[in-house]
Design an enzyme around this catalytic site. Sequence first.
Site, PDB file in Angstrom:
ATOM      1  N   ASP A  96     -71.187 -26.952  76.231  1.00 31.76           N
ATOM      2  CA  ASP A  96     -71.693 -26.512  77.537  1.00 31.76           C
ATOM      3  C   ASP A  96     -73.144 -26.957  77.666  1.00 31.76           C
ATOM      4  O   ASP A  96     -73.935 -26.785  76.723  1.00 31.76           O
ATOM      5  CB  ASP A  96     -71.600 -24.990  77.609  1.00 31.76           C
ATOM      6  CG  ASP A  96     -71.765 -24.420  79.011  1.00 31.76           C
ATOM      7  OD1 ASP A  96     -72.562 -24.979  79.789  1.00 31.76           O
ATOM      8  OD2 ASP A  96     -71.108 -23.412  79.318  1.00 31.76           O
TER       9      ASP A  96
ATOM     10  N   HIS B  22     -67.993 -25.596  79.244  1.00 28.97           N
ATOM     11  CA  HIS B  22     -68.182 -24.572  80.270  1.00 28.97           C
ATOM     12  C   HIS B  22     -66.838 -24.246  80.926  1.00 28.97           C
ATOM     13  O   HIS B  22     -66.022 -25.128  81.179  1.00 28.97           O
ATOM     14  CB  HIS B  22     -69.166 -25.079  81.331  1.00 28.97           C
ATOM     15  CG  HIS B  22     -69.663 -24.004  82.238  1.00 28.97           C
ATOM     16  ND1 HIS B  22     -70.532 -23.026  81.815  1.00 28.97           N
ATOM     17  CD2 HIS B  22     -69.400 -23.734  83.550  1.00 28.97           C
ATOM     18  CE1 HIS B  22     -70.798 -22.220  82.818  1.00 28.97           C
ATOM     19  NE2 HIS B  22     -70.121 -22.624  83.880  1.00 28.97           N
TER      20      HIS B  22
ATOM     21  N   SER C  74     -71.264 -17.520  84.375  1.00 31.87           N
ATOM     22  CA  SER C  74     -71.902 -18.743  84.861  1.00 31.87           C
ATOM     23  C   SER C  74     -73.041 -18.417  85.827  1.00 31.87           C
ATOM     24  O   SER C  74     -74.004 -17.759  85.441  1.00 31.87           O
ATOM     25  CB  SER C  74     -70.846 -19.662  85.485  1.00 31.87           C
ATOM     26  OG  SER C  74     -71.370 -20.936  85.748  1.00 31.87           O
TER      27      SER C  74
END
Length: 338
Positions: free
Chosen positions: A272, A302, A172
């Site tokens: 995502d 995500h 991330s």
Amino acid sequence: MKYEFDSEFDGCVRQTFQEVGIPPDQPIPRFARGDVGGRREGASFAKAVLALDAEVTNVTRTAYMAKADDGYEVPVLAYQVKQDRDHATLEPAVLYLHGGGMMFGSAELFEPITKSDVAATGVAHFSVNYRVAPEAPHPTPVEDCYAALLWLHSQGKALGIDNSRIAVAGLSAGGGLAAAVCLLARDRGLIDNPPIAKQVLLEPMLDDRNIEPGDEALAPFATWTWDDNWTGWNALLENRAGLGDISAYAAPARARNLEELPPTYIDVGTLDIFAKEDEDYALRLKNAGVEVEWHLYQGVPHGFELRGRQSVIVKQAYKNRRAAVQSLLLRSERAKLS
């Protein structure tokens, strides 16, 4: 475009929620734009999920410090499989950068995943506790991570690490920082050529311009929302996200030249909000002559590895991610044969 969760993954999400005591139909928490504190408190979900797995006992943790340019001592936690080390044979390593939207997270929070990865791959991970925004805006986080890379290079032999087999990996926000560190290493001419053996970008946060809802149909599935992204990028960039003069070392999607970057592994889920920016980055890397391994996982959002941890798709993702890291070991075997 029609979006839907992978059905088997969705069932595993419900199981995970039940295990941590969250009603399966409880809405995903949403925080107002700019609410950094609320999002930091929300990280307790990740901590609770990570606590569900059995503790990994055959991996040690050792604390080090890397000095940043401003004199700050950046904590670096080394995770290695327990064994007698005489350092006669130098081994590969991963410089690991944790997630947290540029606003939160720590090496300790993600320690269970890091230990599992080390146990599964046999490759040491050096996890960086970089400073986060808004208290430490750009360029502090990426410079902290770069300082850790310089430290790992300089201390490699003493640590039993082969400088030619260091990968930079991140999840991330950490994936975005990993990409930025690779750009910095290339542009600053770090030591060897190439300075980094591989970049492993997991659902990376790459583009500060992705801060307004771009697809209403995707919004109900987003576990990391455009409001979250707006908050994280503006914390990092001091309320300048999306403007025209943002550095590629803050937002790697801004980089004009992606040539001479290390071989890259990159993945993301179709649910995502990073999916398009990640796919674009992978394609641009490939067009720049970089070796790319790209995975787009269908029907997952995500942070899918936390939510549906028992699912087939998460197990496959871990297999692919760990194989990317273990390729560092294969390089050593090829070198012995040549």
